[in-house]
Design a protein around this motif. Sequence first.
Motif, short mmCIF file in Angstrom:
data_model
loop_
_atom_site.label_atom_id
_atom_site.label_comp_id
_atom_site.label_asym_id
_atom_site.label_seq_id
_atom_site.Cartn_x
_atom_site.Cartn_y
_atom_site.Cartn_z
N MET A 1 15.22 -2.68 -8.47
CA MET A 1 14.11 -1.99 -7.81
C MET A 1 14.40 -0.49 -7.77
SD MET A 1 13.30 -4.67 -4.69
CE MET A 1 12.35 -3.62 -3.72
N ASN A 2 13.36 0.27 -8.10
CA ASN A 2 13.54 1.71 -8.01
C ASN A 2 13.10 2.21 -6.62
OD1 ASN A 2 10.81 1.55 -8.17
ND2 ASN A 2 10.61 2.51 -10.17
N ASN A 3 13.23 3.48 -6.40
CA ASN A 3 12.97 4.04 -5.08
C ASN A 3 11.53 3.86 -4.61
OD1 ASN A 3 15.59 4.82 -4.74
ND2 ASN A 3 15.25 6.92 -5.46
N SER A 4 10.56 4.00 -5.51
CA SER A 4 9.16 3.89 -5.09
C SER A 4 8.83 2.46 -4.64
CB SER A 4 8.23 4.31 -6.21
OG SER A 4 8.37 3.46 -7.33
N GLU A 5 9.41 1.46 -5.29
CA GLU A 5 9.16 0.08 -4.87
C GLU A 5 9.79 -0.20 -3.51
OE1 GLU A 5 10.55 -2.46 -7.95
OE2 GLU A 5 9.11 -1.72 -9.41
N ILE A 6 10.95 0.36 -3.28
CA ILE A 6 11.61 0.19 -1.98
C ILE A 6 10.77 0.85 -0.88
CG2 ILE A 6 13.64 0.80 -0.62
CD1 ILE A 6 15.25 0.60 -3.24
N LYS A 8 7.53 1.44 -0.90
CA LYS A 8 6.30 0.68 -0.70
C LYS A 8 6.54 -0.57 0.14
CE LYS A 8 3.87 2.21 -4.82
NZ LYS A 8 3.35 1.84 -6.14
N SER A 9 7.66 -1.23 -0.07
CA SER A 9 7.95 -2.44 0.70
C SER A 9 8.23 -2.11 2.17
CB SER A 9 9.12 -3.21 0.09
OG SER A 9 10.31 -2.45 0.19
N GLU A 11 7.02 0.59 3.81
CA GLU A 11 5.76 1.02 4.41
C GLU A 11 4.82 -0.16 4.65
OE1 GLU A 11 4.12 4.09 1.99
OE2 GLU A 11 5.59 5.57 2.66
N LYS A 12 4.84 -1.14 3.78
CA LYS A 12 3.97 -2.31 3.95
C LYS A 12 4.35 -3.09 5.20
CE LYS A 12 1.87 -5.96 1.30
NZ LYS A 12 1.79 -6.64 0.02
N ALA A 13 5.63 -3.12 5.53
CA ALA A 13 6.09 -3.83 6.72
C ALA A 13 5.66 -3.11 8.00
CB ALA A 13 7.61 -3.97 6.70
N GLN A 14 5.37 -1.81 7.93
CA GLN A 14 5.00 -1.05 9.12
C GLN A 14 3.50 -1.03 9.38
OE1 GLN A 14 6.68 2.79 8.31
NE2 GLN A 14 8.74 2.15 8.88
N LEU A 15 2.70 -1.59 8.49
CA LEU A 15 1.25 -1.54 8.65
C LEU A 15 0.80 -2.46 9.78
CD1 LEU A 15 -0.01 -1.55 4.97
CD2 LEU A 15 0.25 0.38 6.50
N ARG A 16 -0.26 -2.07 10.44
CA ARG A 16 -0.87 -2.86 11.51
C ARG A 16 -1.71 -3.97 10.89
NH1 ARG A 16 -2.51 -1.41 16.87
NH2 ARG A 16 -1.53 0.61 16.57
N GLU A 17 -1.66 -5.16 11.49
CA GLU A 17 -2.42 -6.29 10.94
C GLU A 17 -3.91 -6.07 11.11
OE1 GLU A 17 -0.08 -7.30 13.62
OE2 GLU A 17 1.50 -7.19 12.10
#
Length: 117
Positions: A1-6, A8-9, A11-17
């Motif tokens: 995994m490169n830095n941008s994929e890390i 994105k993962s 930031e995705k965990a921090q999103l509000r449902e």
Amino acid sequence: MNNSEIMKSIEKAQLREKNFDYNVGDTVKVSAMIKEGNRERIQVFEGTVLKIQGTGSRQTFTVRKNSNGVGVEKTWPVHSPLIDKIEVVRKGKVRRAKLNYLRDRVGKSARVKEIVK
């Protein structure tokens, strides 16, 4: 995994449902958590949404109100855990994405037309 994929993962965990349903020009009540020493309370900030900017976990919105004749603006991250809820009081009819021109106006000219259904 490169830095941008890390990134994105993470930031995705921090999103509000649950996303809030508001737009630029709306009058909203933002209920935000305020910490004073060892106590916490919810404070309501009511004003007009001036702008929404950014995407993903970096998305923010700015709300402006007049308090005792002085314009007050606050900017919050949309996905912040400190925001309890955002309640839309009135829907505004605007034709722009950013309402920066409202900063120079006072009184009736600072109002946004309401969408009547």
